[in-house]
Enzyme design. Structure first.
Site, short mmCIF file in Angstrom:
data_model
loop_
_atom_site.label_atom_id
_atom_site.label_comp_id
_atom_site.label_asym_id
_atom_site.label_seq_id
_atom_site.Cartn_x
_atom_site.Cartn_y
_atom_site.Cartn_z
NE ARG A 183 28.06 35.32 -109.25
CZ ARG A 183 27.73 34.16 -110.46
NH1 ARG A 183 27.27 33.98 -111.30
NH2 ARG A 183 28.56 32.96 -109.22
CG LEU A 215 17.48 38.45 -114.12
CD1 LEU A 215 16.44 38.32 -112.77
CD2 LEU A 215 18.21 39.84 -113.02
CG ASP A 216 24.55 35.62 -113.46
OD1 ASP A 216 24.69 35.13 -114.54
OD2 ASP A 216 24.93 35.86 -112.97
CG MET A 217 20.21 28.50 -113.29
SD MET A 217 21.25 26.79 -113.42
CE MET A 217 20.23 25.70 -112.98
CB THR A 269 20.46 36.16 -110.78
OG1 THR A 269 21.56 36.88 -109.96
CG2 THR A 269 19.73 37.66 -110.08
#
Length: 280
Positions: free
Chosen positions: A224, A124-126, A128
């Site tokens: 995104r 996961l992105d930072m 998210t």
């Protein structure tokens, strides 16, 4: 050293037995070459197993590959092979040079005598939040990676966008990295990204829509970038066009579904997104 143990209930070759119990082809090759244990006797190659035998597959001890840092982990599921945590926003998964979830997992492994490297099965992105799975041994990691490759590992996200957005479609785009803008955009020479978007709810009071996203591919910034392409950027995602500034963007991995390693029991894990503090 730990072991994965089985009681054999019918005559069968080792390779065939491991195949039936969800080990990957590469793992099977490694196991028959490196050796295993039948009734407390070390052996190797593709031996015959007989009903009543006890088969043990060694799991080699590994050194931690991240510095252990004590922190609270929100563990939502755990078994012998995996750990599933609910990652908060504003925490990187494993970026170098900063404290990350990998450091917290390493501390948990250390305290619970789990002698394994930290292997993330999904990422996961930072900014998210949501469900993240970690393998406790290389055999489980290979098994779940194969599930992801075969689209048998299901990940569902919740995104929040501005306005009354009514969408129910599968979007296929090619994403390419724009070096100048430091983001992924639709381009002819990019990598294929496939997502299914469906509106779950419209919140009239806040004038926002909750969008369920089922990703069929796992490309960087896929959700995104695609929502930005559809002109519905995720709230708080300034990089991809949101005009609302906050310390995160409203994207959460709220459900994962998979068949568990070895017994292949179907597991469905859910997590509730904590967006309310950002929606006043």
């Amino acid at each position: 050293m730990n072991y994965i143990s089985f009681k054999i209930n019918k005559d069968i070759k080792v390779k065939k037995f491991l195949e039936k119990n969800a080990f990957s082809k590469r793992a099977i090759t490694d196991i028959v070459k490196a050796g295993y244990i039948i009734d407390d006797i070390n052996t190797s190659n593709n031996q015959d197993l007989k009903s009543g035998d006890i088969l043990k597959i060694p799991i080699e001890d590994e050194n931690l590959d991240y510095e252990p840092i004590k922190a609270k982990l929100d563990i939502v599921y755990e078994d012998f092979h995996i750990l599933v945590v609910d990652k908060p926003a504003n925490l990187t998964v494993n970026s170098k040079g900063q404290e990350s979830l990998a450091n917290h997992i390493a501390y948990y492994f250390k305290e619970n005598d789990i002698k394994s490297k930290v292997r993330f099965i999904n990422r996961l992105d930072m900014n998210t939040s949501g469900l993240l799975m970690v393998a406790k041994n290389p055999y489980a990691f290979a098994y779940y990676q194969k599930q992801i490759e075969n689209n048998d590992f299901y990940k569902y996200y919740m995104a929040v966008v501005n306005g009354n957005v009514n969408i129910n479609r599968t979007l296929k785009t090619k994403l390419t990295y724009n070096e100048d803008r430091k983001r992924y955009e639709v381009g002819e020479d990019g990598k294929l990204a496939v997502s299914q978007f469906k509106t779950i709810e419209y919140d009239q009071k806040n004038n926002i829509s909750y969008i369920k996203v089922d990703i069929k591919t796992g490309k960087t910034h896929q959700i995104r970038s695609q929502l930005s392409y559809l002109r519905h950027p995720i709230i708080g995602d300034m990089l991809y066009g949101s005009n609302i500034e906050m310390d995160r963007f409203l994207l959460h991995c709220y459900e994962i579904k998979f068949k568990r390693f070895i017994d292949r029991k179907f597991i469905d894990i859910k997590s509730k997104p904590s967006f309310s503090q950002y929606l006043i």
